[in-house]
Write a protein that holds these residues in place. Sequence first.
Motif, short mmCIF file in Angstrom:
data_model
loop_
_atom_site.label_atom_id
_atom_site.label_comp_id
_atom_site.label_asym_id
_atom_site.label_seq_id
_atom_site.Cartn_x
_atom_site.Cartn_y
_atom_site.Cartn_z
N VAL A 145 24.04 9.23 29.34
CA VAL A 145 23.66 9.23 30.76
C VAL A 145 24.88 9.46 31.64
CG1 VAL A 145 22.68 7.85 32.64
CG2 VAL A 145 21.62 7.81 30.38
N ARG A 146 25.99 8.79 31.33
CA ARG A 146 27.23 8.99 32.10
C ARG A 146 27.68 10.44 32.05
NH1 ARG A 146 29.76 4.41 29.38
NH2 ARG A 146 28.78 2.61 30.27
N ASN A 147 27.63 11.02 30.86
CA ASN A 147 28.02 12.43 30.72
C ASN A 147 27.10 13.33 31.52
OD1 ASN A 147 30.21 11.87 29.08
ND2 ASN A 147 29.09 12.22 27.18
N TRP A 148 25.79 13.04 31.47
CA TRP A 148 24.83 13.84 32.23
C TRP A 148 25.10 13.71 33.73
CZ3 TRP A 148 20.83 12.11 35.53
CH2 TRP A 148 19.97 13.11 35.96
N MET A 149 25.37 12.48 34.19
CA MET A 149 25.63 12.26 35.61
C MET A 149 26.93 12.93 36.05
SD MET A 149 24.29 8.35 36.02
CE MET A 149 24.40 8.28 37.80
N SER A 150 27.86 13.07 35.13
CA SER A 150 29.13 13.74 35.42
C SER A 150 29.04 15.24 35.22
CB SER A 150 30.24 13.19 34.52
OG SER A 150 30.39 11.82 34.71
N GLN A 151 27.83 15.71 34.93
CA GLN A 151 27.55 17.13 34.71
C GLN A 151 28.31 17.70 33.52
OE1 GLN A 151 28.15 18.99 38.54
NE2 GLN A 151 26.25 18.17 39.34
N LYS A 152 28.53 16.84 32.52
CA LYS A 152 29.13 17.30 31.27
C LYS A 152 28.01 17.77 30.35
CE LYS A 152 33.10 14.21 31.53
NZ LYS A 152 33.78 13.08 30.92
N THR A 153 28.35 18.57 29.38
CA THR A 153 27.36 19.10 28.45
C THR A 153 26.87 17.99 27.53
OG1 THR A 153 28.48 21.24 28.50
CG2 THR A 153 26.96 20.84 26.68
N ILE A 154 25.54 17.91 27.40
CA ILE A 154 24.92 16.98 26.46
C ILE A 154 23.91 17.77 25.62
CG2 ILE A 154 25.24 14.94 27.92
CD1 ILE A 154 22.28 15.11 28.67
N PRO A 155 23.52 17.25 24.46
CA PRO A 155 22.57 17.98 23.62
C PRO A 155 21.27 18.27 24.38
CG PRO A 155 23.53 16.15 22.39
CD PRO A 155 23.99 16.01 23.81
N MET A 173 18.73 3.19 32.82
CA MET A 173 18.20 4.52 32.67
C MET A 173 18.30 4.97 31.22
SD MET A 173 19.01 7.89 34.82
CE MET A 173 18.47 9.45 34.26
N ALA A 174 19.38 4.61 30.57
CA ALA A 174 19.56 4.99 29.16
C ALA A 174 18.40 4.46 28.32
CB ALA A 174 20.90 4.49 28.63
N ASP A 175 18.01 3.20 28.57
CA ASP A 175 16.90 2.60 27.83
C ASP A 175 15.60 3.36 28.09
OD1 ASP A 175 18.50 0.65 26.72
OD2 ASP A 175 18.02 -0.84 28.24
N GLN A 176 15.36 3.71 29.34
CA GLN A 176 14.14 4.44 29.69
C GLN A 176 14.08 5.80 29.02
OE1 GLN A 176 14.44 4.44 34.00
NE2 GLN A 176 12.76 2.96 34.14
N CYS A 177 15.25 6.42 28.84
CA CYS A 177 15.30 7.77 28.25
C CYS A 177 15.40 7.75 26.73
CB CYS A 177 16.50 8.53 28.80
SG CYS A 177 16.44 8.78 30.57
N LEU A 207 15.00 14.74 27.66
CA LEU A 207 14.52 13.36 27.80
C LEU A 207 14.90 12.78 29.16
CD1 LEU A 207 15.38 11.99 24.24
CD2 LEU A 207 13.09 12.37 25.17
N ILE A 208 16.13 13.01 29.56
CA ILE A 208 16.60 12.50 30.85
C ILE A 208 15.85 13.17 31.99
CG2 ILE A 208 18.57 12.41 32.44
CD1 ILE A 208 20.36 12.02 29.95
N VAL A 238 18.28 7.16 25.17
CA VAL A 238 19.58 7.74 24.85
C VAL A 238 20.65 6.70 25.12
CG1 VAL A 238 18.83 10.11 25.38
CG2 VAL A 238 19.90 8.74 27.17
N SER A 239 21.88 6.98 24.71
CA SER A 239 22.97 6.03 24.93
C SER A 239 23.46 6.08 26.38
CB SER A 239 24.13 6.35 23.98
OG SER A 239 24.71 7.59 24.34
N GLU A 240 24.14 5.02 26.78
CA GLU A 240 24.70 4.98 28.13
C GLU A 240 25.72 6.09 28.34
OE1 GLU A 240 26.03 1.17 29.59
OE2 GLU A 240 24.42 0.15 28.50
N ILE A 241 26.50 6.38 27.32
CA ILE A 241 27.51 7.43 27.45
C ILE A 241 26.85 8.78 27.69
CG2 ILE A 241 27.81 7.95 24.98
CD1 ILE A 241 30.63 7.77 27.55
#
Length: 115
Positions: A12-22, A1-5, A28-29, A7-10
């Motif tokens: 995507v992990r942060n987004w999936m964990s509902q952490k704040t991302i830029p 998914m990171a490649d498709q978006c 993009l995600i 963005v980095s894998e971290i």
Amino acid sequence: MADQCGVSEITVRNWMSQKTIPPLKQQLIERVMVQMPAAQPASSPSSIPGVQVDASLSLTVKLSPELYSQLEAKASQQGISLGDMVAQAISSLVNGEPAFPHSLKTRKVILPPQS
């Protein structure tokens, strides 16, 4: 998914964990997620009380406290962590093997005659 978006894998992990991302990475995600086909619901939902499963790009299993304690005790009896027990069960499902073959074995005990 990171490649498709893009963005980095971290990220995507942060987004999936509902952490704040830029915000740009969030957009993009979300754009890629909108384009992905919707997961089809199972023909028969889980009928195990105390279990809720969300299987999209990750697998989240929410257990009732009672069920969690039961599974943790079973794992402890086998000398492994609950996470390892779940990983073994998933591996067995993928490989088409019984999840816990040792629990399916029976033992015959022959007692000596009473005197």
